[in-house]
Design a protein around this motif. Structure first.
Motif, PDB file in Angstrom:
ATOM      1  N   GLY A 168      79.390  30.962 140.076  1.00  0.00           N
ATOM      2  CA  GLY A 168      78.794  31.240 138.765  1.00  0.00           C
ATOM      3  C   GLY A 168      79.787  31.760 137.743  1.00  0.00           C
ATOM      4  O   GLY A 168      79.405  32.394 136.769  1.00  0.00           O
ATOM      5  N   ILE A 169      81.079  31.524 137.964  1.00  0.00           N
ATOM      6  CA  ILE A 169      82.088  31.920 136.984  1.00  0.00           C
ATOM      7  C   ILE A 169      82.455  30.674 136.192  1.00  0.00           C
ATOM      8  O   ILE A 169      82.916  29.689 136.771  1.00  0.00           O
ATOM      9  N   LYS A 170      82.213  30.727 134.897  1.00  0.00           N
ATOM     10  CA  LYS A 170      82.523  29.567 134.077  1.00  0.00           C
ATOM     11  C   LYS A 170      84.020  29.318 134.106  1.00  0.00           C
ATOM     12  O   LYS A 170      84.824  30.245 133.959  1.00  0.00           O
ATOM     13  N   ASN A 171      84.387  28.080 134.312  1.00  0.00           N
ATOM     14  CA  ASN A 171      85.814  27.786 134.340  1.00  0.00           C
ATOM     15  C   ASN A 171      86.292  27.453 132.930  1.00  0.00           C
ATOM     16  O   ASN A 171      86.118  26.344 132.440  1.00  0.00           O
ATOM     17  N   ILE A 172      86.909  28.452 132.277  1.00  0.00           N
ATOM     18  CA  ILE A 172      87.404  28.227 130.916  1.00  0.00           C
ATOM     19  C   ILE A 172      88.880  27.847 130.945  1.00  0.00           C
ATOM     20  O   ILE A 172      89.523  27.735 129.917  1.00  0.00           O
ATOM     21  N   LEU A 173      89.410  27.655 132.128  1.00  0.00           N
ATOM     22  CA  LEU A 173      90.846  27.377 132.250  1.00  0.00           C
ATOM     23  C   LEU A 173      91.143  25.898 132.413  1.00  0.00           C
ATOM     24  O   LEU A 173      92.299  25.499 132.480  1.00  0.00           O
ATOM     25  N   GLY A 174      90.094  25.080 132.513  1.00  0.00           N
ATOM     26  CA  GLY A 174      90.325  23.647 132.668  1.00  0.00           C
ATOM     27  C   GLY A 174      90.280  23.235 134.124  1.00  0.00           C
ATOM     28  O   GLY A 174      90.422  24.065 135.022  1.00  0.00           O
ATOM     29  N   PRO A 175      90.089  21.920 134.349  1.00  0.00           N
ATOM     30  CA  PRO A 175      89.895  21.416 135.717  1.00  0.00           C
ATOM     31  C   PRO A 175      91.051  21.706 136.669  1.00  0.00           C
ATOM     32  O   PRO A 175      90.822  21.907 137.857  1.00  0.00           O
ATOM     33  N   VAL A 176      92.287  21.783 136.152  1.00  0.00           N
ATOM     34  CA  VAL A 176      93.422  22.017 137.060  1.00  0.00           C
ATOM     35  C   VAL A 176      93.375  23.409 137.679  1.00  0.00           C
ATOM     36  O   VAL A 176      94.000  23.669 138.710  1.00  0.00           O
ATOM     37  N   SER A 177      92.620  24.330 137.023  1.00  0.00           N
ATOM     38  CA  SER A 177      92.573  25.701 137.517  1.00  0.00           C
ATOM     39  C   SER A 177      91.246  26.037 138.177  1.00  0.00           C
ATOM     40  O   SER A 177      90.912  27.198 138.365  1.00  0.00           O
ATOM     41  N   GLU A 178      90.506  25.003 138.538  1.00  0.00           N
ATOM     42  CA  GLU A 178      89.187  25.221 139.127  1.00  0.00           C
ATOM     43  C   GLU A 178      89.276  25.858 140.519  1.00  0.00           C
ATOM     44  O   GLU A 178      88.480  26.703 140.890  1.00  0.00           O
ATOM     45  N   THR A 179      90.269  25.446 141.274  1.00  0.00           N
ATOM     46  CA  THR A 179      90.380  25.909 142.655  1.00  0.00           C
ATOM     47  C   THR A 179      91.313  27.107 142.765  1.00  0.00           C
ATOM     48  O   THR A 179      92.416  27.100 142.221  1.00  0.00           O
ATOM     49  N   ILE A 180      90.815  28.135 143.449  1.00  0.00           N
ATOM     50  CA  ILE A 180      91.622  29.329 143.687  1.00  0.00           C
ATOM     51  C   ILE A 180      92.030  29.317 145.160  1.00  0.00           C
ATOM     52  O   ILE A 180      91.188  29.234 146.039  1.00  0.00           O
ATOM     53  N   ASP A 181      93.328  29.371 145.423  1.00  0.00           N
ATOM     54  CA  ASP A 181      93.794  29.474 146.804  1.00  0.00           C
ATOM     55  C   ASP A 181      93.891  30.937 147.189  1.00  0.00           C
ATOM     56  O   ASP A 181      94.436  31.750 146.430  1.00  0.00           O
ATOM     57  N   LEU A 182      93.360  31.261 148.334  1.00  0.00           N
ATOM     58  CA  LEU A 182      93.426  32.645 148.807  1.00  0.00           C
ATOM     59  C   LEU A 182      94.357  32.727 150.010  1.00  0.00           C
ATOM     60  O   LEU A 182      94.295  31.894 150.917  1.00  0.00           O
ATOM     61  N   ASN A 183      95.240  33.697 149.982  1.00  0.00           N
ATOM     62  CA  ASN A 183      96.122  33.970 151.110  1.00  0.00           C
ATOM     63  C   ASN A 183      95.832  35.376 151.606  1.00  0.00           C
ATOM     64  O   ASN A 183      96.020  36.348 150.873  1.00  0.00           O
ATOM     65  N   LEU A 184      95.374  35.457 152.833  1.00  0.00           N
ATOM     66  CA  LEU A 184      94.885  36.731 153.354  1.00  0.00           C
ATOM     67  C   LEU A 184      95.770  37.207 154.490  1.00  0.00           C
ATOM     68  O   LEU A 184      96.160  36.416 155.360  1.00  0.00           O
ATOM     69  N   TYR A 185      96.094  38.466 154.469  1.00  0.00           N
ATOM     70  CA  TYR A 185      96.917  39.070 155.522  1.00  0.00           C
ATOM     71  C   TYR A 185      96.211  40.324 156.000  1.00  0.00           C
ATOM     72  O   TYR A 185      95.946  41.226 155.217  1.00  0.00           O
ATOM     73  N   ILE A 186      95.885  40.340 157.267  1.00  0.00           N
ATOM     74  CA  ILE A 186      95.100  41.444 157.810  1.00  0.00           C
ATOM     75  C   ILE A 186      95.814  42.029 159.019  1.00  0.00           C
ATOM     76  O   ILE A 186      96.210  41.290 159.925  1.00  0.00           O
ATOM     77  N   GLU A 187      95.995  43.360 158.998  1.00  0.00           N
ATOM     78  CA  GLU A 187      96.457  44.036 160.202  1.00  0.00           C
ATOM     79  C   GLU A 187      95.523  45.206 160.448  1.00  0.00           C
ATOM     80  O   GLU A 187      95.214  45.969 159.524  1.00  0.00           O
TER      81      GLU A 187
END
Lengths: 192, 164
Positions: A168-187
């Motif tokens: 539900g977050i409007k994408n005002i950044l354009g289609p190239v920025s639609e996908t957010i990659d997440l990098n998670l590090y857990i210890e």
């Protein structure tokens, strides 16, 4: 007397210790041995990389019974940090995370499947911006064992991608920025 | 200075609504910050000027309450401009980075602010700017009232025009 008491305590504690081999861990955010990082394409040319500085969580992991593993994480959304004062203010605002209304994002796992001794797939519900959706995280099992200071630790890393508009977050950044990659590090540090 | 501040206000409202792909997305905030800093400089100069020079006397036709009101309005305007400038500075330097003053030099950051504090300062900046514009408009309306209704020299006192 003291000795008798402590022996008695030890005797009652022992069976539990043996049972709770499926250990519970606290994610080591205090020592900053965990990170929630994200990257988003900028215009399709470069990248914006940022992180959430404040979060906490616990997980349960037993290498003998990996399928019973679980993890829960709560993120303080206002702690978003892309190393740029005005952009971070914008990200906290109504155009993106709306942190006044949605102060927390949470992740609760629903399943954990090991594919080989170093890889696993974690599925869970991510609540972001007030919307809950299932996400699948590719997990690398980094390692586990005793630390030099008298505790035991286990570490994982994970990657996944989410779409802004799914939450539900409007994408005002354009289609190239639609996908957010997440990098998670857990210890995690094993609870005593 | 008044013209500068009205422009800053208008640009401030406009630029915060610009889309990311608007060609002015980066340019307007840059001008807004540079001119904002310039206004702070001018404010400092003006206050020093005010202290070191005699104040233009109020017109004898002004009633005492009008003189008192005008004096306090001036003070309120100065305080508002100062606070708006400071709050703007605090937003942009919240991560410890300075602000570029045109292409000339950078005004350094002296502090960092937490996320919550930065957002609060942002709200303050917005509402104080509105307060300033409304108060300045009332002040200007009062001056015009003197000019056109009372037909005295108040407006000429306020502008550069010499007295007869």
């Amino acid at each position: 007397m003291k000795r008798i008491l402590s022996t008695a305590l030890l005797a009652t504690a022992l069976p539990f210790a043996a049972n709770s081999f499926a250990a519970d861990y606290t994610i080591d955010t205090k020592g900053a041995h965990a990170a929630i990082n994200f990257s988003v394409s900028h215009l399709g040319y470069g990248w914006v990389v940022g992180r959430f500085n404040e979060f906490e969580g616990t997980f349960s992991y037993d290498p003998e019974k990996p399928d019973e593993s679980s993890v829960e994480v709560t993120i303080d959304t206002s702690s978003i940090d892309s190393n740029h004062a005005e952009r971070d203010k914008h990200l906290r605002g109504g155009d993106f995370l709306d942190v006044d209304k949605h102060a927390e994002a949470t992740f609760k796992s629903t399943s954990f499947k090991v594919s080989d001794d170093k890889k696993a797939t974690l599925v869970g519900d991510l609540t972001l911006h007030g919307v809950t959706k299932p996400v699948t995280i590719d997990v690398a099992i980094s390692g586990m064992g005793k630390d030099p200071w008298g505790s035991e630790r286990a570490g994982f890393s994970g990657t996944t991608s989410i779409n802004l508009t799914d939450y539900g977050i409007k994408n005002i950044l354009g289609p190239v920025s639609e996908t957010i990659d997440l990098n998670l590090y857990i210890e995690g540090v094993k609870k005593k | 200075m008044a013209l500068l501040m009205v422009s800053l206000f208008a640009v401030g409202l406009y630029m915060t609504d610009l889309g990311y792909y608007d060609s002015l997305y980066h340019v307007l905030p840059w001008w807004h910050k540079s001119f904002g800093l310039l206004v702070m400089g001018l404010l400092l100069f003006r206050i020093i000027w005010k202290i070191s020079n005699t104040k233009p006397a109020a017109l004898p036709t002004h009633k005492p309450w009008e003189v008192t009101l005008a004096t306090w309005t001036h003070r309120a305007l100065y305080v508002l401009i100062f606070l708006i400038g400071i709050s703007g500075y605090l937003i942009s330097t919240a991560k410890g980075k300075g602000i570029e003053f045109f292409d000339w030099f950078e005004v350094p950051a002296f502090q960092e602010l937490s996320a919550d504090a930065t957002d609060l300062v942002g709200e303050i900046h917005f509402y104080l700017a509105w307060s300033l514009i409304l108060l300045a408009a009332a002040h200007a309306a009062a001056a015009l009232k003197h000019h056109f209704i009372d037909r005295d020299d108040t407006l000429k006192h306020m502008t550069f025009r010499k007295q007869r």
